[in-house]
Design a protein around this motif. Structure first.
Motif, PDB file in Angstrom:
ATOM      1  N   MET A   1       0.750  -1.204  -0.065  1.00  0.00           N
ATOM      2  CA  MET A   1       0.086   0.050  -0.048  1.00  0.00           C
ATOM      3  C   MET A   1       0.757   1.341  -0.116  1.00  0.00           C
ATOM      4  N   ALA A   2       2.123   1.170   0.805  1.00  0.00           N
ATOM      5  CA  ALA A   2       2.872   2.493   0.731  1.00  0.00           C
ATOM      6  C   ALA A   2       3.590   2.589  -0.710  1.00  0.00           C
ATOM      7  N   LEU A   3       3.828   1.699  -1.480  1.00  0.00           N
ATOM      8  CA  LEU A   3       4.285   1.693  -2.689  1.00  0.00           C
ATOM      9  C   LEU A   3       3.384   2.486  -3.585  1.00  0.00           C
ATOM     10  N   LEU A   4       2.014   2.182  -3.533  1.00  0.00           N
ATOM     11  CA  LEU A   4       1.125   2.650  -4.196  1.00  0.00           C
ATOM     12  C   LEU A   4       0.864   4.168  -4.017  1.00  0.00           C
ATOM     13  N   MET A   5       1.011   4.535  -2.808  1.00  0.00           N
ATOM     14  CA  MET A   5       0.892   5.786  -2.277  1.00  0.00           C
ATOM     15  C   MET A   5       1.966   6.762  -2.684  1.00  0.00           C
ATOM     16  N   PHE A   6       3.234   6.187  -2.623  1.00  0.00           N
ATOM     17  CA  PHE A   6       4.365   6.966  -3.045  1.00  0.00           C
ATOM     18  C   PHE A   6       4.498   7.019  -4.503  1.00  0.00           C
ATOM     19  N   ARG A   7       3.803   5.816  -5.266  1.00  0.00           N
ATOM     20  CA  ARG A   7       4.076   5.821  -6.705  1.00  0.00           C
ATOM     21  C   ARG A   7       2.997   7.037  -7.158  1.00  0.00           C
ATOM     22  N   THR A   8       1.878   7.127  -6.710  1.00  0.00           N
ATOM     23  CA  THR A   8       0.710   7.876  -7.138  1.00  0.00           C
ATOM     24  C   THR A   8       1.075   9.574  -6.942  1.00  0.00           C
ATOM     25  N   PHE A   9       1.336   9.831  -5.690  1.00  0.00           N
ATOM     26  CA  PHE A   9       1.920  11.000  -5.278  1.00  0.00           C
ATOM     27  C   PHE A   9       3.165  11.610  -5.586  1.00  0.00           C
ATOM     28  N   GLY A  10       4.095  10.647  -6.018  1.00  0.00           N
ATOM     29  CA  GLY A  10       5.233  11.043  -6.651  1.00  0.00           C
ATOM     30  C   GLY A  10       4.944  11.354  -8.208  1.00  0.00           C
ATOM     31  N   VAL A  11       4.228  10.770  -8.921  1.00  0.00           N
ATOM     32  CA  VAL A  11       3.984  11.171 -10.117  1.00  0.00           C
ATOM     33  C   VAL A  11       3.276  12.384 -10.330  1.00  0.00           C
ATOM     34  N   ILE A  12       2.272  12.823  -9.408  1.00  0.00           N
ATOM     35  CA  ILE A  12       1.599  14.061  -9.370  1.00  0.00           C
ATOM     36  C   ILE A  12       2.571  15.124  -9.028  1.00  0.00           C
TER      37      ILE A  12
ATOM     38  N   LEU B   1       0.692  18.239 -22.332  1.00  0.00           N
ATOM     39  CA  LEU B   1      -0.965  17.857 -22.473  1.00  0.00           C
ATOM     40  C   LEU B   1      -0.849  16.216 -22.248  1.00  0.00           C
ATOM     41  N   ILE B   2       0.187  15.482 -22.743  1.00  0.00           N
ATOM     42  CA  ILE B   2      -0.195  14.201 -22.749  1.00  0.00           C
ATOM     43  C   ILE B   2       0.252  13.755 -21.419  1.00  0.00           C
ATOM     44  N   LEU B   3       1.384  14.411 -20.808  1.00  0.00           N
ATOM     45  CA  LEU B   3       1.640  13.857 -19.351  1.00  0.00           C
ATOM     46  C   LEU B   3       0.274  14.186 -18.576  1.00  0.00           C
ATOM     47  N   GLY B   4      -0.028  15.293 -18.511  1.00  0.00           N
ATOM     48  CA  GLY B   4      -1.504  15.351 -17.862  1.00  0.00           C
ATOM     49  C   GLY B   4      -2.490  14.870 -18.004  1.00  0.00           C
TER      50      GLY B   4
ATOM     51  N   ILE C   1      -1.514  10.534 -17.716  1.00  0.00           N
ATOM     52  CA  ILE C   1      -0.666  10.021 -16.340  1.00  0.00           C
ATOM     53  C   ILE C   1      -0.995  10.907 -15.269  1.00  0.00           C
ATOM     54  N   THR C   2      -1.077  12.124 -15.315  1.00  0.00           N
ATOM     55  CA  THR C   2      -1.275  12.888 -13.913  1.00  0.00           C
ATOM     56  C   THR C   2      -2.897  12.751 -13.617  1.00  0.00           C
ATOM     57  N   VAL C   3      -3.803  12.770 -14.508  1.00  0.00           N
ATOM     58  CA  VAL C   3      -5.222  12.806 -14.281  1.00  0.00           C
ATOM     59  C   VAL C   3      -5.620  11.595 -13.614  1.00  0.00           C
ATOM     60  N   PRO C   4      -5.308  10.338 -14.339  1.00  0.00           N
ATOM     61  CA  PRO C   4      -5.578   9.150 -13.496  1.00  0.00           C
ATOM     62  C   PRO C   4      -5.054   9.083 -12.208  1.00  0.00           C
ATOM     63  N   CYS C   5      -3.792   9.422 -12.011  1.00  0.00           N
ATOM     64  CA  CYS C   5      -3.331   9.562 -10.623  1.00  0.00           C
ATOM     65  C   CYS C   5      -4.176  10.095  -9.629  1.00  0.00           C
ATOM     66  N   CYS C   6      -4.615  11.466 -10.127  1.00  0.00           N
ATOM     67  CA  CYS C   6      -5.357  12.084  -9.372  1.00  0.00           C
ATOM     68  C   CYS C   6      -6.774  11.543  -8.883  1.00  0.00           C
TER      69      CYS C   6
ATOM     70  N   ARG D   1      -5.134  -6.431  -5.216  1.00  0.00           N
ATOM     71  CA  ARG D   1      -5.918  -5.274  -5.142  1.00  0.00           C
ATOM     72  C   ARG D   1      -5.245  -4.154  -5.810  1.00  0.00           C
ATOM     73  N   TYR D   2      -5.886  -3.183  -6.680  1.00  0.00           N
ATOM     74  CA  TYR D   2      -5.498  -2.387  -7.530  1.00  0.00           C
ATOM     75  C   TYR D   2      -6.287  -1.381  -7.576  1.00  0.00           C
ATOM     76  N   LEU D   3      -5.636  -0.204  -7.797  1.00  0.00           N
ATOM     77  CA  LEU D   3      -6.306   1.261  -8.260  1.00  0.00           C
ATOM     78  C   LEU D   3      -7.075   1.242  -9.656  1.00  0.00           C
ATOM     79  N   PRO D   4      -8.217   1.664  -9.702  1.00  0.00           N
ATOM     80  CA  PRO D   4      -9.088   1.556 -10.992  1.00  0.00           C
ATOM     81  C   PRO D   4      -8.589   2.208 -12.266  1.00  0.00           C
ATOM     82  N   HIS D   5      -8.106   3.319 -11.832  1.00  0.00           N
ATOM     83  CA  HIS D   5      -7.581   4.218 -13.001  1.00  0.00           C
ATOM     84  C   HIS D   5      -6.304   4.176 -13.451  1.00  0.00           C
ATOM     85  N   THR D   6      -5.192   3.961 -12.660  1.00  0.00           N
ATOM     86  CA  THR D   6      -3.834   3.665 -13.266  1.00  0.00           C
ATOM     87  C   THR D   6      -3.600   2.177 -13.281  1.00  0.00           C
ATOM     88  N   GLU D   7      -4.434   1.440 -12.572  1.00  0.00           N
ATOM     89  CA  GLU D   7      -4.373  -0.160 -12.670  1.00  0.00           C
ATOM     90  C   GLU D   7      -2.948  -0.632 -12.401  1.00  0.00           C
TER      91      GLU D   7
END
Length: 148
Positions: free
Chosen positions: A1-12, A62-65, A68-73, A136-142
């Protein structure tokens, strides 16, 4: 779970830093090409390339946003509430049987209840085709993790 948080917030955070750097670069009328033009022909060529580089930078942002960024958000509420998609089923594709090293992998799992196939990325060791696992996985970033 910590890896998911680190990865998601890191990308943002990285996306936000890149956007700020580009905006500050444009605000102070910074040039991507630092060489001085020797003649008028070279000056026109450098101006043309500056426009091309600016368009490419905006398209890249735009592509990054968007991809990548919008699914993480969109996954942040799932992370904060610990309400990840949980699937138990059989591994149908992407397994790396016999490989014990940790790396990022993509697997497909057929849900035993609905028969629906789910695809996700995770960090870990490989599993054999046909193994019954719970993920268990996040639905938008998979992106997720193997529970058992």
């Amino acid at each position: 779970m910590a890896l998911l948080m680190f990865r998601t917030f890191g990308v943002i955070i990285v996306s936000f830093i890149v956007l700020i750097m580009y905006v500050l670069h444009r605000k102070k009328n910074g040039k991507f090409i630092k060489r001085r033009a020797v003649n008028e022909e070279e000056k026109i060529k450098y101006q043309k390339w500056e426009k091309i580089i600016n368009v490419m930078a905006v398209v890249g942002l735009l592509i990054l946003g968007i991809f990548i960024t919008v699914p993480c958000c969109l996954d942040i509420p799932y992370l904060l509430s610990n309400n990840l998609v949980e699937v138990t089923g059989e591994v149908t594709q992407g397994a790396m049987s016999g490989e014990n090293s940790n790396s990022e992998r993509r697997i497909h799992i057929r849900d035993e209840k609905t028969g629906e196939e789910h695809s996700l990325k995770y960090w870990g060791t490989g599993s054999d085709l046909g193994d019954k696992i719970t993920v268990r996985y996040l639905p938008h970033t998979e992106y997720g993790y193997v529970v058992e």
